[in-house]
Structures are given as structure tokens and as C-alpha cells.
Design an enzyme around this catalytic site. Structure first.
Site, short mmCIF file in Angstrom:
data_model
loop_
_atom_site.label_atom_id
_atom_site.label_comp_id
_atom_site.label_asym_id
_atom_site.label_seq_id
_atom_site.Cartn_x
_atom_site.Cartn_y
_atom_site.Cartn_z
N GLY A 182 0.85 -1.19 0.00
CA GLY A 182 0.00 0.00 0.00
C GLY A 182 0.88 1.23 0.00
O GLY A 182 2.06 1.16 -0.37
N GLU B 87 -0.84 2.16 8.56
CA GLU B 87 -1.93 1.79 9.46
C GLU B 87 -1.54 0.62 10.36
O GLU B 87 -2.13 0.41 11.42
CB GLU B 87 -3.19 1.43 8.64
CG GLU B 87 -4.46 1.40 9.46
CD GLU B 87 -5.71 1.03 8.64
OE1 GLU B 87 -5.63 1.04 7.39
OE2 GLU B 87 -6.74 0.73 9.24
N ARG C 245 -15.93 12.54 13.22
CA ARG C 245 -16.50 11.26 12.80
C ARG C 245 -17.09 10.46 13.95
O ARG C 245 -18.18 9.91 13.84
CB ARG C 245 -15.40 10.41 12.15
CG ARG C 245 -14.97 10.94 10.81
CD ARG C 245 -13.79 10.16 10.28
NE ARG C 245 -13.46 10.66 8.94
CZ ARG C 245 -12.48 10.18 8.20
NH1 ARG C 245 -11.73 9.20 8.65
NH2 ARG C 245 -12.23 10.67 7.00
#
Lengths: 647, 286, 251
Positions: free
Chosen positions: A43, A433, A338
């Protein structure tokens, strides 16, 4: 001594990274060629790291779970990437980006890491422009910015609604060049099965070739893990089907500490679940909240009628609508962070006001925006999102309000790493991540891309050299035929054989759905002690059930997607257990972790800075034995800790 | 599979370039053909045929044109074979993607045109080169000059008895020639078979030409031929409907300002040219 | 909804494949195509049969991993979507659906509906990049790019590399894929420096790998889930001609 040494350099916040770079040890160019580095994952973080390290002259092997690095789920990020360029002259600075990120993370991130992230953010933009990433431009030909995620400055760079894709393709192209030049070797359709440790240092990995099922061993001087997050533990998430936290669990089993697993971000604007066959959820950009108004009916009976399809949403009168975010958070309204928006939606639906066939959805209405701006303008801003929504739901969002519901989106927790991004296992690094370092308890919009690329392009190429500089002399060169590799490969083979021989009655997907349900129900948006304790018991049972009753019918030695899923699920159950444990021990509400017991009088999250301002890092302690928790205290020296308030 | 080691794009460009030359020739050919419709007993048509058959510049172009036809066909075949082998296992369900008719059947329409070209060559081109017998025309002026020349030779006693008899026979024949063997202006002998050429113009007369006008009219009066001809020009229309847009695409010509022009030319070629050709058999048949 | 499925099964690259008939019932029209296959696979596992392998990942139409040739169309009957975004409401109840893998010489089958598309990576590795290494680059705003060009480059760059263009092309040509990458860089000033070598290398790699040539039928454009325009192919041709006729080596 605490095993968690964060190795934060001395000095003023602004000087730490500069000083580190000036004083770290480097590897002599002639020696770089002799050093092998394994990168797992392609990624943003993995591809950028592999490309950068390859360009430096290291011998890099990069492993990709899909058929091409371009498939990695970074590609799905829509919104943009933050950088403190201050091109808009609206008062942005490295300091402000740093502050916003720390505050957004509810004061649970490391100051030094976050400051470094803000510092290198500008380099990322320059790097990507040079690679040919087609960022949006204004009419003067300059880079355009937009405001994102409720910040007060416009610092988000974007490429249509496909920023993640373009950045990933940029990193992929840099990686492709290094592959062509022979500095990097790419192995696609490989899944990491184990980490190999020799003399307490990470020296290689075992992979399974997903095409032919062969187990392969690879040795190296250092291993970089960039395998993303573990959102798929929740079964229904916005993560891709192949995204998984299994590789991180393998490292956890080998001694790497897993930090803050309970910090899971739930994204408020996803397309709701429409049936139990559903495989994943689709995220729609948060930018929709800039103009859309979120509501549910004021009356439960009206909601019931809408669920049954008797009443249409557009026929609900204005006075019968409850714009609950605007009502509860008048200052920020629909633009609250969020976690707050997500919880509010869940609260309304749980109270019986939810809409949609399942009752787990709220309306996101553009009627007012269309009246105010005109359909044309709305189309210009959100056209592609509306189109996507219509393709999936088969309803025209220009006429009927959209339906949205929160879904698991990103995991802030991950392998514990120090300032050098090294885990507690020497020679094992975690990026993007997969690590825990920069977002604290909650991640701001457009920051994930920033962190992945910062780690890959601008942090690891420096810090890994500090580790590798003394790896040329001693017995650092390990053969992949050594006893440790043979043992590891044998271990993996045994595990696979065990799985294949269970021959139970439940498909992997069935069990995976069960895991997801437990997690969403008890370890989801709102958590409480009782529920978590219950979840821990249920997870233990599920683990047993899995090892007794899973059924894999495909016994072929070639590609075997059932087996792949089963292997991942086994690890996800373990991961679920530490998520629940971590959530249970953290007796406070912060960021993505919301404990129903710990709220202010008006139901808002209540942090406990006195007792919980630490990173919880979990150490594996053997199968079915509770892991040990270590604490890294967070010491805020440079900023003042404040309560988040969006009222 | 690669038949020749040239880039696929280069092959396409070559195909397009040869095709472009063929495109330029089409209006010229159409112009000549349309002369046939003029009610002058083939005067213009024969004049044009005469020019095309005798002018040296045209003769050079004829070689170039033939080469273009040959290369266009050869490259098209190579490309088609190579492309076929790019998908060795075919789909069970035929590709249903929306594409234009012309583009999909390029090789087939091309093949039809190529077959017609063979027929066309047999009917006309081979006649011109004497490979096949057709109908011929000769200028009376030239026949007369040739006769005078021989007559002088006869007076000087240079001719054998045999040739003398032949010359006398020719004199008789030509004075009895029927009016349908002569054009309106009575300047040319027309519609002659090879035997008739010998009969009217003498054994050694060489300056006769194929009588394309008569041959064309005869062919078009044949219904089968006319129907084939019409079908071929439908195929040509399809071929051309893709040809010009494709040519522009292959040569990389795509620009907002010029695209409408390209489309105009493409439509002109695809519709006007085949219709122009098709009018002729229709006019002759009915 | 009810469907008759005709699915290509092939054990591995070397085995011979065949079509297998499956009947499937109780499918919601809101179900996505891949979810329908998930349901089929679960039912196969229940019956102790081997599930059907197919590539998929993000299931939101951006990763380019999924790709099935459904009833004669790459990514099925809907336009502008990938297979994962195709929903069963696009089919009629009781319809027979034939599912085939992408077929092209450079895309060998790995198993069932899974094909190997690494040929695309190999093309990119030939020159689908700007040769900068990390660090040492100029400020992003020091290279002004007109909005129009940036937008066009973005349109070309939105290619997801799924291979539908190859699958839909009657010649199995990869021109749309290659042209999208070549276009993106040829439109940007950063990419101009290597433009001439890039186009030649990428095209020659494409040919070498066994993709067919373009015959301008534009099935690729019709089936591209990201609606990449054929204009890019024209641009590729133009770049190729310019590169071939003006490259420095020639003079």
C-alpha cells in the site's frame, strides 16, 4: 526497565527530527548492496518504503497479497491528503497541523511522532507532484486545496475523489522503476504466514504462494511490516476483502507488542447494510456532510412507516424531522468529528428512530442544498458520489434523501513502534496503518494517506539505517535454510493441515459473520463493561468453535481462497480478543473508544487524563493465556491538554 | 504470435497510410465512372479511359496504386492473424460490447472489396493488358492512316500476295461496317472483338484500345453483376465509414476544432462515394 | 430472484477447463454480482463441493482486482461499473448467466475465473513512471500546470488496471491501458522529459507480451469501468509517431 523505550530524541519539539537525522548512523553506500530488506505490503506505506529503500541501494524484496501492488486498499481513499503548505495563506503551519492532529486524536498520540509527521507532510506533496500525481489545480495552474474534516484551514490536497488511488499509483510507479532497475524484487500473490526470529532479531518471513499453495522462506537483515489495519475483524467494514490483520498477529505472537487495539474508527457516512448476504460496506466521502443535512423522523411511528415502505422520506414534513446533529451540536452541526456523528446515528437508531429496511440508517438530505445552490452546483460537487450511491442503492439522491449508517473504517491501533518505527522485536519495523503511532485515539480526515507516505518516503529510509549500520559485521546474514526457518515453515504447515482436517459443519464466512456480529454488538461504537466481559467469553467460545467446526471443502493444493480466509479468521479471532481486553481496561471514553459508563452529564465522551493518558501495549503470553499489558505514558511537554468540545 | 517484428502501431500507421492513398484515388475513379451516364454514346468516358490508359504520369501512379492495394491487403491480413492469436481461447458468448458495425467487420468488408477487385481486374484490367479478351475501340483516323501506309507499300510492290488479299478484304469489310460499330461522331470504331479488329483494321494494326464503355454497359445490363456490384458498394460504404475516423485516430489526429471536419469527410466518403458508384448500375438497369 | 449460472471451472493453469451449470435461488435484486457468487460458494461448501475462485478485493470499484466476462460483456451489462458494483437487478428473473474469465494470451488462467494480469505490471515497469527518486524534488507549486491539462491527466490516470479493455477488445489489445498511462505523463510537464523513450518502451513491451493490436473498434472505451476515453489512444499514437520520427538517436 520498561520494555517500551520510545527512543524520542532530546531537545525542542521542532528540533527533534532534524537532530535525529544529523546524528543517526548511516550505512555506507557500498554496504547497502549487501543488506536485504523485506517489505510486506504494497500500500502507500509499503510501496513508498520499498521504492525509497531500493533507490538508496538496499536489496529489497517486497511481498504483495494481491496480483499487483496497485490493488492495495490505500487506493480507496477518496478525500485527500493533508499538508501544512499554507498555499492558501490562511494561517496554516506545521505547528497547526501538529496541534490539530494531536487534538483530533484526543491526546493519545506521541507528540514527537506527530510533529515529525506534520513536518514531512510538505515533502510528500512535492514528491508526489514530481512523480506526476495529477493533483487538482486552480485556474492559475497552482495546487488547489479544500477544507476537510472540520479543520479551520484548507490544507487538503486532492485528485478528484480518487486521491488515494493517485497517490498509490505514484508510489507504485516509483516502485515499478526500482523493480525495473533491479533494486527491488516483487513477489505478488504472497501472504505472510510467519515472522522468523533468529537470535532475537527479525530475520525473515515465511510466505504462502497463493497461486500454488507453496510455503516459501525468505531471509533478510530487516523486515518491514506495512500490512494495513485490522478493520475486517468486524466482518462488515469499509476495508477491502483481502485487507487483514493476520500478519500483525503473527508478529504479535512472536513477541511484538500490540498497542491500543481498541481504537477503531467508525466512519459515519457509509451506505447502510441491506441484507445479511452483504460482504462489505461502501464508504462515501465525508465531504457529503458539508452540504447534506442529517435527520431522522421525530416520531417513532413515522419511522416505522418509512421502514415498512408505507411513507416516503420526502413526504415527511419539515416540522416532523429531527436534525439531531444540528440540535445537539449547534456550533458544528453536521460537521462534528467522525466519532461523534457515528455515535449519534447509532443512538437514534437504537432508540427506534432509524430508517431503511433494517432500521439501521439515517437520512442525509440534500434538498436544502439543492434549493440553495441549485442542482447543477450540487452535481458539480458530489456528482460522482451521487452516481455511486445510485448504482448501489438504486435510488436517486437528487430526489429522495440518501441513507447512511456508520461502519468500521480505520484502526488507529497497531503494532507498537518507537520513534524509529521499530517494534519491540529488533529488526522488525511497522509502517502506516499497521503501526499505532500517529493518530492517537482518533484519526482526522485526510491524515491516513499522509501518515502512510510519511513513514514510507521520509521516515523509514533514515531510521532503518540506524539499525542496519551495525548489521553488516556480525552474523547478520542468515540463510533461509537455517533451522529457525525450517521450524517456522513446519509450524505453518502443521497449522494448515490442522485447519484442513477439521472438516466441520460451518463455512468460513459463517464463522466470520459470527465474529463480526459479536464485535459490532459489544465492541463496536458504544462499549460497556458488561458487554465487553460478555464478548470476551463469547470470543473464547468462538475460537473453540472455529477450531472444531470450520469446514474447508477445497482440498486442492493450488489456489484455495477458502483456506486463505480461514487462516486469516483464526488470527482475527485472537485480535478480537485483545481488542475486547483493551477496551475493557480503558475505563474512559476517548476518540474511537467510547465507554457508555464514561460520559459527561449530557452524554458526551469523557476522557480520564489522569489515569489513562498512556499507550496500552499488549504482549502475547501463550495460547489461551491472557496477554500482559505494558504502559507507555504519554508526556505532553509542548502542548496543553484540553477537552474536545464541538458544541 | 508475431508474423513480423514491427511494432503494432507502426503496422497500423502503414495500413492507414496505404489506405489513405486508396481513399484519394476513389473520387477520381468515381468521376470517370460518372461520365458513363452522360448521354454522348460514351464519348467522355472513352476519352477519360484513353487518358488514364496512355498518360505517363497516370501510369506511374497506377504502379503506386497497385502497390498500395497489395500492401494494404497484406498488412491487414498480418494484423488480423496476429490479433486472432492474441486470444487463443475464444469466449463462449460472443463479445456484445457496443462498437460500430464498420469497425467490427473491417476485415470482412475489406475481404469483399478485395474479391470484387479480382473480378474487376478480370473484367477490365486484364483486358487492358491483353490477358483476357474484351471489346476494343480504335480511332478511324488511325485505322485510315495505317491503311494508307499499307496501300502505298502495296503500290510499291512491297507486300506479299497474301497481305495484298488481306488489305483488299479489309477495304471491303470496313466499307460495309455497321453503324453500331461506330460511335456517334463516327470518329471511332467501337464494340469490336479481337477478330473484328483484325477484320476491320488489318492483321498488323496495334493501336486499338479496350472499349471500356461498351464493356461496362454490357456488364451493368447483367442483373446478377449489378446486384453484386451494389452489395460490394454497401460493403465499401461500411469499410469507409470506419476508415477515415480510424485513420485520424491512428495518426493521432484528434482535436476539438478539427474533429467535426474529420467526421464530415468520413461521412462524405461513407455515404456520397458509394452512392455515387451505385447510381450507375441503377441508372443502366432501369 | 432465480438464475441459471454457467461458470467456467478450471483446476489450475494446466488443466482443461469446462463450463459447469449451477442453479441459484433466493437472490435479492439489491445483491451485488460478487455477493451472489459468495452465496453460491457458501452453498457449494454446504454441499462439500469446491467453491468457485474469483478475484476481488475492494468491492467498491476502485482497486481493479475483480473482473468477469458476463454474458458477453466485460464487467457485465451495466456501464461504467466494475463487476463488484454490478447488481443483480440488472438481470431478469430466471435469466441464464454465463460467466467466463478474461481471455487473452497475456492473461493466463490461474484457477477458475482468476487470471494472471502481471503483464500490466510488466508494461508499467518498462516506463510507466517519472524517474524521480525520493527526496530532492522542487516545490509542488514551482511546476504550474493548467487546470485543463491537470484535469485531463487525472481522467487518464483514473485507470484502475482491471483489464476490461483487453477482455472486451476483439483483438485482446492493451492499447487503452497503455495509452492512459502514456497520456497522463505526456500531458504533464514533469512527464515530458522521458516522453519519447517511455512511449516506445511501453508499446514494445505490450507487443512483446502478446497483446493484440488496436483496430479502433473502441469496445475498450465502451466497457471501461472508469470511462477512459479513446482520445488517449489517439494521443498515444501521436506520441509514438513523434517519438519514432524525432528521437535524438535518429539525428
Amino acid at each position: 526497565m520498561n520494555i517500551l523505550d520510545s527512543k524520542i530524541p532530546e531537545g525542542q519539539l521542532e528540533e527533534k527530527w532534524t537532530k535525529y537525522k544529523a546524528s543517526q548512523k548511516l550505512v555506507n553506500p557500498a554496504n547497502k548492496r549487501k543488506l536485504d530488506i523485506i517489505v510486506v505490503g504494497t500500500g502507500l506505506a509499503g510501496a513508498s518504503a520499498a521504492a525509497s529503500l531500493g533507490a538508496l541501494g538496499f536489496k529489497v524484496k517486497v511481498f504483495c497479497i494481491s496480483d499487483s501492488p496497485r490493488r492495495a486498499h490505500s487506493i480507496a481513499a477518496q478525500g485527500g491528503i493533508n499538508a501544512a503548505k499554507n498555499y492558501q495563506n490562511d494561517g496554516d503551519s506545521v505547528g497547526r497541523l501538529f496541534y490539530d492532529t494531536i487534538k483530533g486524536g484526543d491526546y493519545r498520540a506521541r507528540e514527537a511522532n506527530v510533529y515529525r509527521l506534520a513536518e514531512v507532510s510538505n515533502n510528500i506533496i512535492d514528491q508526489c507532484v514530481a512523480q506526476g500525481v495529477p493533483f487538482a489545480r486552480d485556474y492559475a495552474g497552482m495546487l488547489d486545496n479544500r477544507s476537510f474534516g472540520g479543520t479551520q484551514v484548507s490544507r487538503t490536497f486532492y485528485a478528484k475523489g480518487q486521491t488515494g488511488q493517485q497517490l498509490l499509483l505514484g508510489a507504485y510507479s516509483a516502485l515499478s522503476k526500482q523493480i525495473k532497475d533491479g533494486n527491488v524484487e516483487l513477489f505478488e500473490r504472497r501472504e505472510m504466514m510467519d515472522l522468523v526470529i533468529v537470535n532475537q532479531r527479525a530475520r525473515g518471513i515465511i510466505t504462502r504462494n497463493l497461486t500454488n499453495g507453496e510455503l516459501e522462506s525468505w531471509s533478510a537483515n530487516a523486515v518491514i511490516l506495512a500490512t494495513g489495519g485490522y478493520g475486517n475483524v468486524y466482518f462488515l467494514s469499509t476495508n477491502a476483502m483481502n485487507s487483514n490483520g493476520a500478519a500483525a498477529v503473527k508478529c504479535y505472537h512472536k513477541g511484538a507488542l500490540f498497542a491500543n487495539p481498541c481504537y477503531v474508527q467508525i466512519h459515519p457516512t457509509c451506505i447502510p447494510v441491506h441484507g445479511n448476504y452483504q460482504s462489505k460496506l461502501t464508504l462515501m466521502s465525508e465531504s457529503l456532510r458539508n452540504d447534506g443535512r442529517i435527520w431522522v423522523p421525530k416520531d417513532r411511528e413515522v419511522a416505522q412507516k418509512i421502514r415498512e415502505g408505507v411513507l416516503k422520506a420526502k413526504d415527511v414534513k419539515e416540522e416532523d424531522r429531527d436534525y439531531y446533529l444540528e440540535r445537539r451540536y449547534p456550533a458544528f452541526g453536521n460537521l462534528v468529528p467522525r466519532d461523534i456523528a457515528s455515535r449519534a446515528a447509532k443512538e437514534r437508531c437504537d432508540a427506534g428512530f432509524g430508517v431503511g429496511k433494517t432500521g439501521f440508517a439515517v437520512f442525509l438530505d440534500f434538498k436544502e442544498a439543492i434549493q440553495r445552490l441549485g442542482k447543477h452546483k450540487v452535481e458539480e460537487r458530489y456528482g460522482n458520489l451521487f452516481q455511486m450511491y445510485e448504482k448501489i442503492v438504486d435510488e436517486n439522491p437528487y430526489e429522495t434523501p440518501m441513507m447512511i449508517y456508520p461502519a468500521v473504517h480505520y484502526t488507529m491501533g497497531g503494532l507498537w513502534v518507537d520513534y524509529e518505527l521499530q517494534t519491540t522485536i529488533k529488526g522488525l519495523f511497522a509502517l502506516g496503518e499497521a503501526n499505532f503511532s500517529d493518530h492517537g485515539a482518533n484519526r482526522l480526515g485526510a491524515s491516513a494517506l499522509m501518515q502512510g507516505l510519511a513513514d514510507g518516503y521520509f521516515v523509514i529510509p533514515y531510521t532503518i539505517q540506524n539499525y542496519l549500520s551495525d548489521q553488516i559485521y556480525d552474523d547478520a546474514k542468515v540463510s533461509n535454510q537455517s533451522i529457525e526457518f525450517k521450524e517456522a515453515i513446519e509450524g505453518v504447515r502443521e497449522k494448515i493441515e490442522k485447519l484442513m482436517s477439521i472438516n466441520g459443519s460451518q463455512s468460513v464466512d459463517t464463522l466470520q459473520r459470527k465474529l463480526g456480529n459479536i464485535m459490532w454488538e459489544y465492541v463496536g461504537m458504544g462499549r460497556n463493561k458488561e458487554g465487553l466481559q460478555k464478548a470476551i467469553v463469547m470470543l473464547k467460545d468462538l475460537k473453540e468453535e472455529f477450531w472444531k467446526d470450520v469446514r474447508i471443502t477445497d482440498n486442492s493444493i493450488t489456489m484455495n481462497q477458502e483456506l486463505e480466509k480461514a487462516i486469516r479468521l483464526a488470527d482475527h479471532i485472537e485480535l478480537a480478543q485483545i481488542i475486547a481486553l483493551d477496551a475493557l481496561q480503558r475505563e474512559e471514553s476517548c476518540g474511537g473508544h467510547f465507554r457508555e459508563e464514561h460520559t459527561t452529564n449530557d452524554g458526551e465522551a469523557k476522557r480520564d487524563d489522569e489515569n489513562y493518558m498512556y499507550v496500552a501495549a499488549w504482549q502475547y503470553n501463550g495460547d489461551n493465556i491472557e496477554p500482559i499489558m505494558h504502559k507507555e505514558n504519554l508526556d505532553y511537554q509542548f502542548i496543553k491538554v484540553q477537552q474536545r468540545n464541538y458544541k | 504470435m508475431k508474423l513480423i517484428q514491427i511494432s503494432s502501431i507502426t503496422k497500423k500507421i502503414a495500413l492507414a497510410a496505404f489506405g489513405l492513398f486508396l481513399l484519394l484515388f476513389l473520387p477520381v475513379h468515381l468521376g470517370i465512372n460518372l461520365c458513363i451516364l452522360r448521354d454522348d454514346g460514351g464519348l467522355w468516358y472513352r476519352a477519360a479511359s484513353h487518358f488514364m490508359g496512355t498518360n505517363y504520369i497516370v501510369k506511374v501512379f497506377e504502379i503506386v496504386l497497385m502497390a498500395c492495394v497489395a500492401f494494404h491487403i497484406i498488412i491487414a491480413i498480418i494484423i488480423t492473424i496476429e490479433n486472432f492469436f492474441a486470444r487463443p481461447v475464444r469466449y463462449k458468448v460472443r463479445i456484445k460490447s457496443k462498437t460500430s458495425l464498420g469497425s467490427r467487420y473491417m476485415i470482412w468488408t475489406g475481404g469483399i472489396i478485395a474479391c470484387f477487385l479480382v473480378l474487376h481486374f478480370i473484367n477490365f484490367y486484364f483486358v487492358k493488358h491483353g490477358l483476357i479478351e474484351g471489346k476494343y475501340t480504335a480511332s478511324i483516323e488511325k485505322v485510315d492512316a495505317f491503311f494508307q501506309e499499307n496501300a502505298i507499300k502495296m503500290q510499291n510492290g512491297e507486300l506479299s500476295d497474301e497481305k495484298k488479299n488481306a488489305l483488299i478484304a479489309q477495304y471491303q469489310n470496313i466499307s460495309e461496317v455497321s453503324s453500331d460499330k461506330m460511335d456517334k461522331e463516327r470518329k471511332n470504331l467501337i464494340n469490336l472483338t479481337k477478330q473484328e479488329v483484325k477484320k476491320y483494321c488489318g492483321e498488323d494494326f496495334t493501336e486499338y484500345e479496350p472499349d471500356f464503355y461498351t464493356m461496362s454497359i454490357e456488364l451493368f445490363k447483367n442483373k446478377t453483376y449489378s446486384i453484386i456490384y451494389l452489395l460490394v458498394f454497401i460493403a465499401l460504404g461500411l469499410h469507409l465509414s470506419h476508415a477515415i475516423k480510424s485513420l485520424a485516430q491512428t495518426l493521432g489526429l484528434s482535436h476539438k476544432t478539427y474533429n467535426p471536419f474529420i467526421v464530415f469527410v468520413a461521412n462524405f466518403y461513407a455515404i456520397v462515394i458509394p452512392i455515387g458508384f451505385a447510381i450507375i448500375p441503377l441508372a443502366i438497369m432501369f | 430472484m432465480k438464475f441459471k449460472l454457467n461458470i467456467w471451472r478450471q483446476k489450475d493453469a494446466k488443466s482443461k477447463g469446462y463450463f459447469q451449470r449451477y442453479d441459484i435461488d433466493n437472490i435479492s435484486p439489491d445483491c451485488s454480482f460478487l455477493e451472489m457468487l459468495d452465496i453460491l460458494n457458501e452453498s457449494l461448501v454446504d454441499k462439500f463441493e469446491h467453491p468457485v475462485c474469483f478475484d476481488n478485493d475492494c468491492r467498491e470499484g476502485i482497486c481493479g482486482m475483480c473482473g468477469l466476462y458476463i454474458n458477453g460483456q466485460a464487467h457485465g451489462p451495466d456501464s461504467g461499473v466494475t463487476t463488484c458494483q454490478l447488481h443483480m437487478r440488472r438481470f431478469t428473473d430466471g435469466q441464464t448467466i454465463t460467466i467466463e474469465p478474461w481471455r487473452a494470451k497475456p492473461f493466463p488462467i490461474i484457477k477458475d475465473l482468476v487470471v494472471d494480469r502481471s503483464a500490466f505490471d510488466k508494461i508499467i515497469q518498462e516506463g510507466g513512471y517519472i524517474s524521480v527518486t525520493t527526496g530532492g524534488v522542487v516545490d509542488g507549486n514551482s511546476i504550474p500546470i493548467s487546470k485543463e491539462k491537470a484535469d485531463k491527466a487525472m481522467d487518464a490516470a483514473s485507470c484502475i488496471g482491471c483489464g476490461a479493455c483487453v477482455a472486451a477488445c476483439k483483438n485482446a489489445s492493451a492499447m487503452l491501458f497503455v495509452s492512459a498511462k502514456v497520456s497522463q505523463f505526456s500531458l504533464l510537464p514533469q512527464g515530458k522529459i522521458e516522453a519519447k523513450t517511455r512511449v516506445q518502451k511501453m508499446v514494445s513491451k505490450m507487443n512483446e507480451l502478446g497483446f493484440g493490436g488496436c483496430t479502433n473498434t473502441y469496445a475498450c472505451q465502451a466497457e471501461c469501468p472508469k470511462s477512459i476515453s479513446r482520445e488517449n489512444i489517439a494521443r498515444l499514437n501521436r506520441e509514438f509517431i513523434i517519438a519514432k520520427t524525432t528521437s535524438e538517436e535518429l539525428f
